[in-house]
Motif scaffolding. Sequence first.
Motif: not given
Length: 368
Positions: A21-28, A77-87, A190-192
């Motif tokens: 189960i993949i859960v994209p997160t930003y400030q959650e 949790i995997i922290t991503r610092t590049e190529n950001r964005g939900l998709s 591009v986008g969501y």
Amino acid sequence: MVFGAPPPVGSDLPLGTGISIIVPTYQEVDNIPHLLKRLEVFRAQYDAPVEVLFMDDDSQDGSVEAVAAAGHDWARIITRTENRGLSQAVIEGFTQAKYPVLACMDCDLSHPPEALPQMVLGLRAGQQMVIGSRYVPGGSTDDDWGIGRWLNSLVATLLARPLTKVRDPMSGFFVLRKSDFEAADWLSPVGYKIALELIVKCGLENVGEVPIHFTDRVHGESKLTFKEQLKYIQHLRRLYLYKFSNMMYLAQFLVVGMSGVVVNLSVLSVLSVMGLPDWICLAGGIAVSIVTNFLLNRRFTFSYARDGAILRQFVSFVGACAFGMVVNYVVALTVRNNLGDDGTFTLQLAALAGIAAGMAFNFLGSRY
Ligand code: GDD
């Protein structure tokens, strides 16, 4: 009940097949503990291994600590610092997932994990993707969706209709096989709208929908800004080009061609008002419209060629149009000189006759 095609006999996903189960997160950070509790219950009842990957775009709000504090060996949790964005986060999560069934869901408890078993059932029955859907019978949203939000969602969904018949392609809650995900040759969302991207790029025809109730988030804020919504238009354009490439290129080429006619007539009219002779007006109109046609085609119709050497491209464009251009000019000038005296053929009408002749010549010349 699973909506979609009837299940074929047998399944490539037997009982016991694990789910990532993949859960994209930003400030959650406020939602993570709640979602983990719901997923814990789901995991206890599920008939196969479960892993949960939070794909976080470096929120720095305590999300990392919140996942660690839960102490589950099945959730990380995997922290991503590049190529950001939900998709992009979802794609990276799908790539790193270890089980054959992939699920994607939001962190804000909008999507009920309890629907996952029924969704996986659809995959086991042979469907290629199953979406948690608000818009099939039984599906719903919270009551406080204003007319604006409802309309927004409707328009976005209708715009995607030529790409897929799915009723809720905007949903961020879906399951699919890892093998289908890996079969996509080139993902560039591009986008969501990652589900829509996968449906089109993975060529998913058999997509089922399970009704869900979409709950509005209680903690934190939606990140779906106006800018993200504009990106959807850009995304749609890419997907249309991908799915209907030949038709879309032709349509754009024709639109650019029509704009060339307008440019041609405008330029020759201006030159004529300036008192220049007809032969210069007609030549000027053709020359300027060739340049604008080239630039617009390079920018839109054949945008993949934008990085090529412009001068070389221009020379070959002019080369391809040269004969049609000459026919255009000769016919326009002949019509103007021979039939223009009594006012029957104005300069503009003569130019249109030339354009029609040039096009007919190009068409006949291109036939095998
Ligand atoms: N990694 C990452 N990076 N995650 C993100 C980003 C980002 O840039 N932006 C948003 N997310 C995460 C959020 O933290 C949340 O878990 C999920 O993606 C959805 O984001 P929201 O901002 O909560 O979206 P929404 O509630 O407005 O949109 C919902 O409805 C849409 C359909 O109307 C979501 O369900 C979407 O998935 C859905 O497309």
